[in-house]
Design an enzyme around this catalytic site. Structure first.
Site, mmCIF file in Angstrom:
data_model
loop_
_atom_site.group_PDB
_atom_site.id
_atom_site.type_symbol
_atom_site.label_atom_id
_atom_site.label_comp_id
_atom_site.label_asym_id
_atom_site.label_seq_id
_atom_site.Cartn_x
_atom_site.Cartn_y
_atom_site.Cartn_z
ATOM 1 N N CYS A 186 0.876 -1.177 0.000
ATOM 2 C CA CYS A 186 0.000 0.000 0.000
ATOM 3 C C CYS A 186 0.910 1.223 0.000
ATOM 4 O O CYS A 186 1.528 1.549 1.021
ATOM 5 C CB CYS A 186 -0.905 -0.025 1.231
ATOM 6 S SG CYS A 186 -2.042 1.377 1.342
ATOM 7 N N CYS A 234 -2.168 15.170 2.235
ATOM 8 C CA CYS A 234 -3.364 15.031 1.404
ATOM 9 C C CYS A 234 -4.223 16.279 1.543
ATOM 10 O O CYS A 234 -4.453 16.770 2.660
ATOM 11 C CB CYS A 234 -4.168 13.800 1.812
ATOM 12 S SG CYS A 234 -5.557 13.459 0.701
ATOM 13 N N GLY A 242 -2.144 10.514 0.407
ATOM 14 C CA GLY A 242 -2.337 11.337 -0.779
ATOM 15 C C GLY A 242 -3.414 10.845 -1.720
ATOM 16 O O GLY A 242 -3.937 9.740 -1.590
ATOM 17 N N SER A 253 -13.375 5.690 -3.306
ATOM 18 C CA SER A 253 -13.787 5.846 -1.919
ATOM 19 C C SER A 253 -15.103 6.619 -1.900
ATOM 20 O O SER A 253 -15.117 7.844 -2.027
ATOM 21 C CB SER A 253 -12.708 6.589 -1.125
ATOM 22 O OG SER A 253 -13.097 6.736 0.217
#
Length: 345
Positions: free
Chosen positions: A105, A112, A158, A213
């Site tokens: 990941c 962000c 990010g 998301s």
């Protein structure tokens, strides 16, 4: 990294040849393969002439970042803190599922700007984009620890769509047949819902899986939880997802972070079912991972299972994700926790 030295991990074979002025050209392929296989020193590259190795050592560096912290969760999750050449820090995570499949990941920014209300990383602020070599290096560092990895997800710190050029270059390096040769089917990009990026990725590649998301399909609630909704409204996001799946032939994943009494009621299941209708999607339900200072609660197991069953009853393909990496701040939405702790000292 020493000032002035060229980082090599994000370069393709022909670029290695050009930058180093190497002759003959096949030396670039040899260097590329060594880097992909995890070499950390030019002294390891025994099929290169000694003079070339000396020249490379004086003018270039294989990896520009260094591992400054390693954390391991009892469930097997590993999180690395990397310090970059400008002294900024990022985190990258190795996830291992119940079948032993290993996934990197990786982060694409040092912070962000999306400001999702339930996510730790947004509290770091915008940060900067990572260069392609800084992305590739995360994968290489994790492979050095865990051996050959099965998958990579751009789901760390990010928003990948805000750094799509570097993501593309990193993917080119990792999928190159003369190097790591990772399959595009094993690469996933997760976005908060940047519509222009979804169209760009669909039209221009590279081939990879897309995860969005979503968290909720209620426009008002999603705007409150995910400010990105203001400029990327849900109807347009749905159209972009439909375009992506049709253009690429790949099913999209919708990720829903479940927040106790926020987005787990009957109206929330109804809006999610309506959003997913006529889309080729798989839904991942992710119980919220606690973050100190963020005023949400994790849903109960019963709350999660009820949400799952309602969606399944509607004919949707749904998975309730297993939590991993919570104890080291390596779970979904927790990256940056350790960096924030250090900043606050």
């Amino acid at each position: 990294m020493e000032t002035g030295k060229i980082p090599l991990a994000g370069l393709l074979p022909d670029e290695l040849t050009q930058i180093s002025g190497i002759k003959p050209a096949f030396r670039g392929k040899q260097i590329f393969k060594w880097i992909a296989n995890g070499a950390v020193s030019f002294d390891e590259m025994l099929n290169l002439p000694k003079e070339l190795r000396k020249n490379l050592s004086e003018n270039t560096v294989i990896r520009s970042a260094s591992v400054t912290r390693t954390l391991q969760d009892p469930d097997g999750t590993i999180k690395l803190q990397l310090t970059l050449s400008d002294h900024s820090c990022i985190e990258t995570v190795l996830l291992t599922d119940s079948t032993g499949r290993k996934t990197a990941c990786v982060s694409c920014q040092t912070g962000c700007a999306m400001g999702c209300a339930f996510c730790q990383t947004g509290r770091l602020g915008t940060g900067r984009n990572l260069a392609a070599h800084e992305i590739v290096e995360q994968f290489l560092f994790l492979e050095k620890i865990a051996g050959k990895l099965d998958n990579i997800v751009f789901m760390g710190m990010g928003e990948p769509m805000q750094n799509l050029n570097a993501v593309r270059k990193a993917v080119m390096v990792l999928t190159h047949p003369d190097g790591r040769h990772l399959s595009g089917r094993r690469i996933t990009l997760s976005t908060s819902g940047i519509i222009s990026g979804i169209y760009d990725l669909a039209d221009n590649g590279p081939p990879m899986r897309l995860a969005v998301s979503l968290t909720t399909a209620d426009p008002e609630l999603r705007t409150r939880l995910m400010p990105v909704t203001r400029s990327n409204p849900l109807p347009d996001l749905k159209a972009a997802i439909a375009y992506y799946t049709k253009k690429t032939g790949k099913r999209c994943t919708l990720e829903a972070v479940l927040l106790k009494k926020e987005n787990t009621g009957n109206p929330d299941t109804t809006s999610l079912i309506n959003f997913a209708r006529n889309l080729d999607v798989h839904i991942n339900l992710i119980p919220w991972n606690p973050v100190p200072g963020i005023p949400f609660e994790s849903p109960s197991p019963a709350e999660c299972k009820n949400f799952l069953h309602v969606l399944e009853k509607a004919g949707l393909i749904v998975t309730l994700r297993t939590r991993r990496g919570q104890k080291i701040g390596g779970a979904c939405g927790q990256l940056g926790k350790n960096l924030l702790n250090e900043i606050s000292k």
